[in-house]
Enzyme design. Structure first.
Site, PDB file in Angstrom:
ATOM      1  CB  SER A 123     -43.599   7.657   8.929  1.00 36.92           C
ATOM      2  OG  SER A 123     -42.545   8.290   9.524  1.00 36.92           O
ATOM      3  CG  HIS A 144     -46.919   7.703  12.908  1.00 42.28           C
ATOM      4  ND1 HIS A 144     -47.776   8.107  11.915  1.00 42.28           N
ATOM      5  CD2 HIS A 144     -45.693   8.186  12.566  1.00 42.28           C
ATOM      6  CE1 HIS A 144     -47.089   8.797  11.003  1.00 42.28           C
ATOM      7  NE2 HIS A 144     -45.833   8.855  11.382  1.00 42.28           N
ATOM      8  CD  GLU A 156     -51.631   7.646  11.937  1.00 38.90           C
ATOM      9  OE1 GLU A 156     -52.558   7.860  11.135  1.00 38.90           O
ATOM     10  OE2 GLU A 156     -50.489   7.307  11.562  1.00 38.90           O
ATOM     11  CG  ASN A 194     -47.838   9.527   6.457  1.00 35.90           C
ATOM     12  OD1 ASN A 194     -48.037  10.743   6.401  1.00 35.90           O
ATOM     13  ND2 ASN A 194     -46.832   8.996   7.114  1.00 35.90           N
TER      14      ASN A 194
HETATM   15  N1  LIG Z   1     -39.360  13.690  10.866  1.00 35.83           N
HETATM   16  C1  LIG Z   1     -40.659  13.464  10.814  1.00 35.83           C
HETATM   17  O1  LIG Z   1     -41.457  14.309  10.398  1.00 35.83           O
HETATM   18  C2  LIG Z   1     -41.217  12.156  11.312  1.00 35.83           C
HETATM   19  C3  LIG Z   1     -42.561  12.087  11.681  1.00 35.83           C
HETATM   20  C4  LIG Z   1     -43.068  10.892  12.186  1.00 35.83           C
HETATM   21  C5  LIG Z   1     -42.234   9.799  12.301  1.00 35.83           C
HETATM   22  N2  LIG Z   1     -40.928   9.890  11.900  1.00 35.83           N
HETATM   23  C6  LIG Z   1     -40.088   8.697  12.067  1.00 35.83           C
HETATM   24  O2  LIG Z   1     -39.271   8.886  13.202  1.00 35.83           O
HETATM   25  C7  LIG Z   1     -38.033   8.199  13.032  1.00 35.83           C
HETATM   26  C8  LIG Z   1     -36.889   9.176  13.219  1.00 35.83           C
HETATM   27  O3  LIG Z   1     -37.045  10.241  12.311  1.00 35.83           O
HETATM   28  P1  LIG Z   1     -36.299  11.637  12.521  1.00 35.83           P
HETATM   29  O4  LIG Z   1     -36.883  12.571  11.531  1.00 35.83           O
HETATM   30  O5  LIG Z   1     -36.287  11.996  13.950  1.00 35.83           O
HETATM   31  O6  LIG Z   1     -34.823  11.254  12.041  1.00 35.83           O
HETATM   32  P2  LIG Z   1     -33.438  11.976  12.419  1.00 35.83           P
HETATM   33  O7  LIG Z   1     -32.503  11.625  11.324  1.00 35.83           O
HETATM   34  O8  LIG Z   1     -33.655  13.392  12.790  1.00 35.83           O
HETATM   35  O9  LIG Z   1     -32.987  11.220  13.751  1.00 35.83           O
HETATM   36  C9  LIG Z   1     -32.635   9.853  13.787  1.00 35.83           C
HETATM   37  C10 LIG Z   1     -31.605   9.672  14.896  1.00 35.83           C
HETATM   38  O10 LIG Z   1     -31.431   8.279  15.097  1.00 35.83           O
HETATM   39  C11 LIG Z   1     -30.059   8.055  15.365  1.00 35.83           C
HETATM   40  N3  LIG Z   1     -29.792   6.642  15.094  1.00 35.83           N
HETATM   41  C12 LIG Z   1     -29.757   6.012  13.905  1.00 35.83           C
HETATM   42  N4  LIG Z   1     -29.532   4.700  14.087  1.00 35.83           N
HETATM   43  C13 LIG Z   1     -29.448   4.494  15.436  1.00 35.83           C
HETATM   44  C14 LIG Z   1     -29.247   3.357  16.242  1.00 35.83           C
HETATM   45  N5  LIG Z   1     -29.092   2.146  15.722  1.00 35.83           N
HETATM   46  N6  LIG Z   1     -29.228   3.525  17.580  1.00 35.83           N
HETATM   47  C15 LIG Z   1     -29.388   4.748  18.125  1.00 35.83           C
HETATM   48  N7  LIG Z   1     -29.571   5.854  17.401  1.00 35.83           N
HETATM   49  C16 LIG Z   1     -29.614   5.737  16.067  1.00 35.83           C
HETATM   50  C17 LIG Z   1     -29.334   9.016  14.456  1.00 35.83           C
HETATM   51  O11 LIG Z   1     -28.025   9.255  14.915  1.00 35.83           O
HETATM   52  C18 LIG Z   1     -30.236  10.250  14.545  1.00 35.83           C
HETATM   53  O12 LIG Z   1     -29.829  11.118  15.590  1.00 35.83           O
HETATM   54  C19 LIG Z   1     -38.113   7.550  11.664  1.00 35.83           C
HETATM   55  O13 LIG Z   1     -38.585   6.246  11.805  1.00 35.83           O
HETATM   56  C20 LIG Z   1     -39.117   8.404  10.945  1.00 35.83           C
HETATM   57  O14 LIG Z   1     -39.768   7.703   9.908  1.00 35.83           O
HETATM   58  C21 LIG Z   1     -40.396  11.053  11.439  1.00 35.83           C
END
Ligand SMILES: NC(=O)c1ccc[n+]([C@@H]2O[C@H](COP(=O)([O-])OP(=O)(O)OC[C@H]3O[C@@H](n4cnc5c(N)ncnc54)[C@H](O)[C@@H]3O)[C@@H](O)[C@H]2O)c1
Length: 508
Positions: A123, A144, A156, A194
């Site tokens: 993000s 995104h 996106e 954002n």
């Molecule tokens: N949550 C949101 O609203 C949102 C929206 C858009 C984008 N994002 C982006 O999506 C991504 C994930 O966010 P999320 O909210 O799902 O996070 P989250 O913490 O729910 O999930 C992340 C997962 O990645 C795993 N992980 C971490 N390092 C790893 C690795 N090296 N190899 C494999 N697995 C690994 C963790 O164990 C975890 O299960 C981030 O980049 C975040 O910025 C999040």
């Protein structure tokens, strides 16, 4: 046919909130999906979770059993990065940490074929920055997705400086095939949603710092502005920490531009651990939350006096439909056919004016009578609440009449302190200006910016369409009037150009 089209194998890394949702979308798109997570058991738990979500979709009649079964059969947990070898596309949704993502992308590049496309769901990190460390940086594209990924239509599609244009096109086509609405975005701080959405939160938090209660601020933006949720309740839902991190990221990447500066009240909440719904407290106390929108308090309007007659002069622009409502409410609206020049509505002992960015006290000094200022609303023909402010206590008979006029129109009033540009007006003016700037910088097309803000942020209309409805000159004048208040208000070169050329914000 594109190399990414189903039944190409899709890998999703990171089986958290986003990864699980993206895996569900890809599986429903007809792809075999391999879901990998570093935490033991997390990927298989996510596979089960997606299975349950598919069952719910069947239960609600959204998909048929055969489609759910096919999606479920194609989805499996991967044991290691090596299992991603057959993938045509790998989407990473791991933790938002540069080095974690860089290491993961390098590991994936080691096992996949030369023509495999890699995508990041970041993000806030730079797609160009993530690609820089890759062996084939041209194959990395930003995808995104928004939370919850299966529900939110917007994606996106982010083009880094090094991304192959064909990869962008194919990724966008794939998103369409998955039932999403892709918008193409050049990599830049906060991408479109954002970045453009920052003032929605920032203006509300600054008004909170002026002592206005959260419920009133949210109600004005919801019932007046037409936004589906107020910014403060939405920040509580998203999480204050996540919302602040997004603000900080855009602020840092923009060279600490004052427009994106974090607001103290939010910084303090995060420091206290009051992160919103997930901790039980944020801008609101959620302990005994029943999910209903909180009632505005503290700034209740005085009891209304509905005047028998009001004399309306000048160009009321987007506020004009209010007077038809007032007329239908039984008040004699005498507009004398005079619809040019400064908009003023005369009541007993003073006037009511729409906000032009100046404070009520300034208007009162200039006009020599007590003044009530009306905020902007999303649609004056239907808005249910208006923020208003009065020049001073001496204006209270004018205020009670202004509240009475709104009551006759079937709307409620929320009385704010005498702040320049009230709430909806200054918020929307900044949204419009930011959107103009984004388009002028070539980050995205005008249509895509409007689509992104509607679908990604849930705004009632795109900011450029909104700016055209209000009138670009009126938006620019509002920001000009606000400029002495704070450096975050300024008219971008792009908005100035549109005003001077007399053209719509949606044409270039
Ligand atoms: N949550 C949101 O609203 C949102 C929206 C858009 C984008 N994002 C982006 O999506 C991504 C994930 O966010 P999320 O909210 O799902 O996070 P989250 O913490 O729910 O999930 C992340 C997962 O990645 C795993 N992980 C971490 N390092 C790893 C690795 N090296 N190899 C494999 N697995 C690994 C963790 O164990 C975890 O299960 C981030 O980049 C975040 O910025 C999040």
């Amino acid at each position: 046919m594109s190399r990414l089209a189903a039944p190409a194998v899709v890998g999703v890394v990171g089986a958290g909130t986003m990864g699980a949702g993206i895996a569900q979308v890809a599986a429903l798109g007809g792809h075999p999906v391999r879901l990998l997570d570093a935490a033991p058991g997390r990927a298989s738990a996510a596979v089960d979770q997606v299975g349950a979500a598919l069952d719910r979709l069947v239960g609600r009649g959204r998909i048929d059993t055969a489609r759910a079964a096919a999606a479920r059969a194609g989805l499996r947990a991967a044991e290691s990065v090596d299992d991603l070898a057959p993938c045509a596309l790998v989407i990473e949704a791991v933790a938002e940490v540069l080095d974690v993502k860089r290491d993961l992308l390098a590991a994936v590049e080691d096992v996949v074929a030369a023509d495999c496309v890699l995508a990041t769901n970041t993000s806030s990190l730079s797609v160009t920055g993530l690609a820089a460390a890759m062996r084939h940086p041209d194959r990395l594209v930003g995808l995104h997705f928004f939370n919850p990924a299966p529900v939110m239509r917007l994606v996106e599609v982010v083009r880094g400086d090094l991304t192959d244009p064909d990869v962008v096109t194919e990724a966008a086509e794939l998103m369409t095939a998955w039932g999403k609405t892709p918008v193409q975005v050049r990599c830049s701080p906060g991408f479109v949603v954002n970045r453009v959405a920052r003032p929605f939160y920032g203006e509300a938090m600054r008004l909170l710092e002026r002592g206005v209660d959260a419920a009133t601020i949210d109600a004005v933006l919801r019932e007046g502005g037409g936004f589906p949720m107020g910014p403060l309740e939405l920040a509580d839902l998203i999480g204050q920490d996540i919302n602040l991190a997004t603000t900080r990221s855009v602020w840092e990447q923009s060279g600490r531009d004052r427009r994106f500066e974090p607001v103290d009240v939010q910084v303090a909440l995060v420091a206290e651990g009051a992160l919103g719904r997930k901790t039980g407290r944020g801008f609101y106390d959620h302990d005994d939350d029943d999910g209903a929108a909180p009632a505005p308090r503290g700034t209740a309007a005085p009891s209304p006096t509905v005047p028998a007659r009001v004399r309306v002069r000048g160009d009321w622009g987007p506020w004009a439909p209010l007077w038809d409502r007032v007329r239908r409410g039984g008040v004699v609206v005498d507009d004398g056919g005079d619809r040019a020049g400064e908009p003023v509505a005369e009541v007993d002992g003073g006037v009511v004016v729409p906000t032009d960015g100046r404070r009520a006290a300034e208007h009162a000094r200039r006009l020599g009578v007590p003044v009530v200022v009306l905020d902007l609303v999303g649609d004056a023909g239907t808005a249910e609440r208006w923020a208003v402010t009065a020049s001073d206590d001496g204006a209270s008979p004018v205020l009670t009449q202004a509240v009475g006029l709104l009551q006759a129109a079937g709307a409620q009033a929320s009385v704010l302190p005498d702040v320049a540009g009230l709430l909806v007006a200054r918020t929307v003016a900044l949204l419009v200006d930011e959107a103009c700037d984004v388009v002028a910088r070539g980050v995205a097309s005008a249509d895509d910016v409007d689509t992104a803000m509607r679908l990604g942020a849930g705004h009632p209309r795109g900011p450029l369409e909104w700016g055209d409805r209000i009138g670009p000159a009126r938006v620019a004048a509002l920001l000009d009037a606000l400029a002495p208040v704070d450096a975050r208000y300024r008219v971008s070169a792009a908005l100035q150009d549109a005003v001077h050329a007399g053209r719509s914000l949606r044409e270039r």
